[in-house]
Design an enzyme around this catalytic site. Structure first.
Site, short mmCIF file in Angstrom:
data_model
loop_
_atom_site.label_atom_id
_atom_site.label_comp_id
_atom_site.label_asym_id
_atom_site.label_seq_id
_atom_site.Cartn_x
_atom_site.Cartn_y
_atom_site.Cartn_z
CB CYS A 29 -0.91 0.01 1.22
SG CYS A 29 -1.99 -1.40 1.28
CG HIS A 56 -2.73 3.09 3.41
ND1 HIS A 56 -3.48 2.95 2.26
CD2 HIS A 56 -2.65 1.85 3.97
CE1 HIS A 56 -3.83 1.68 2.13
NE2 HIS A 56 -3.35 1.00 3.15
CG ASN A 84 -6.56 -0.88 2.39
OD1 ASN A 84 -6.00 -0.36 1.42
ND2 ASN A 84 -5.89 -1.54 3.33
#
Ligand code: ACO
Length: 329
Positions: free
Chosen positions: A113, A252, A282
């Site tokens: 990520c 994030h 996500n």
């Protein structure tokens, strides 16, 4: 001093929305549990025929339009993803061909990520060195394709989408500093086991469901809370800034509890942190890219603002960037 700056930004999301109520019908979970433990309400899911490059292409077109740049003017395309169209060729090459970037080099970058922020740092080096003038960085994912829809520990967390940014040279503001890091000893906390050289795809790996995301949530959570603060403070230090100088933090988007903890530890107000997790879940390496494009679109970022990007992910990895936003090159 020649620095890289963002002159174009874009995002693209599949239209299909999956709510927590939809998930209640698939696995043993509840809307209440998901919202309380993660903050997520819904996520976008790509259809069967949509590959990661399809999302990346649309986000790229939007970013190029904002930057007022023709695809042929691009020197380099980097796609950050953990869900490439294929193991090879690089998804970046598929994007390069389909958008008509006939003069661009292209490669993929994988850092979980954190990949989009890693990508920004790599692209910036090419610009700062003077080797390239126009670089396109994309974060794109179709995580739904590697999600085990019978595993409630993971399937409630992820979503699909793409974000892109055009980097060009400036002598005022732009990327002031980066902080990148990794801790491979945590690789077994978040991984997809089969399909690579260690465990090639076989009937057995498919039967054992080893082509899906596997995650130990708690260690990743602890790692995230610790690194979000440290990477943020380290990059601010490198940029000779303090948290008081930050206009917007774009973290994030993995879990609102992680974001809240980072915000408190950095002593930022709620409106100084951009959050779209409830709507999108996500989206791994697309998450910071999409959030940044939305924040700019919504007027949450203006020229002259100090923007802090910070991410963590599989690897384990982390990455942070400090930007003095300046689109006027
Ligand atoms: N619905 C209902 N119950 C659930 C669900 C669910 N969807 N998922 C887990 N549970 C249960 C567990 O089985 C457990 O039950 P038990 O106590 O009977 O054993 C209980 O809920 C608590 O589980 P925990 O894992 O302790 O829950 P936690 O509060 O840690 O939350 C979560 C789990 C949301 C996964 C959290 O750990 C987290 O967000 N971790 C970080 C994950 C992350 O950010 N991953 C992305 C990394 S980025 C990348 O590279 C992709």
């Amino acid at each position: 001093m020649r620095r890289a700056t963002i002159t174009g930004w874009g995002k693209y999301l599949p239209s299909n929305v999956m709510t927590n109520k939809d998930l209640e019908k698939i696995v043993d979970t509840t809307d209440e549990w998901i919202q309380k433990r993660t903050g997520i309400k819904k996520r976008r899911i790509a259809d069967e025929d949509t590959a990661t490059s399809d999302l990346a292409i649309e986000a790229s077109k939007n970013a190029l339009e904002k930057a007022n740049l023709d695809p042929e003017e691009l020197d380099l395309i980097i796609v950050s993803t953990v869900t490439p169209d294929m193991a090879f060729p690089a998804t970046a090459c598929i994007v390069q061909d389909k958008i008509g970037a006939s003069n661009a080099a292209a490669f993929d970058l994988e850092a979980g990520c954190s990949g989009f922020v890693y990508g920004l740092s790599v692209g910036s080096q090419f610009i700062e060195s003077g080797l390239y003038d126009n670089v396109l960085i994309i974060g794109a994912e179709t995580l739904s394709k590697i999600t085990d829809w019978e595993d409630r520990n993971t399937c409630v967390l992820f979503g699909d989408g793409a974000g892109a940014a055009v980097l060009q040279a400036t002598d005022k503001g732009g990327f002031l500093a980066f902080d990148l890091g990794s801790d491979g000893s945590g690789a077994d906390a978040l991984y997809m086991e089969a399909g690579g050289s260690a465990k090639p795809a076989s009937l057995e790996t498919v039967k054992n469901k080893q082509h899906y995301i596997r995650m130990e949530g708690n260690p990743v959570f602890k790692f995230a809370v610790k690194t979000m603060k440290k990477a943020s403070l380290d990059v601010l230090d490198k940029a000779s800034l303090t948290t008081d100088d930050i206009n917007l933090l774009i973290p994030h988007q993995a879990n609102t509890r992680i974001i809240k903890s980072a915000r408190r530890r950095l002593k930022l107000d709620e409106d100084e942190v951009y959050v779209n997790l409830p709507e999108l879940g996500n989206t791994s390496s697309a998450s910071v890219a999409i959030a940044m494009a939305e924040a700019r679109e919504n007027g949450k970022i203006n020229n002259g603002d100090n923007v802090l990007l910070v991410a963590f992910g599989a690897g384990l990895t982390w990455a942070a960037a400090a930007i003095e936003w300046n689109e006027n090159i």
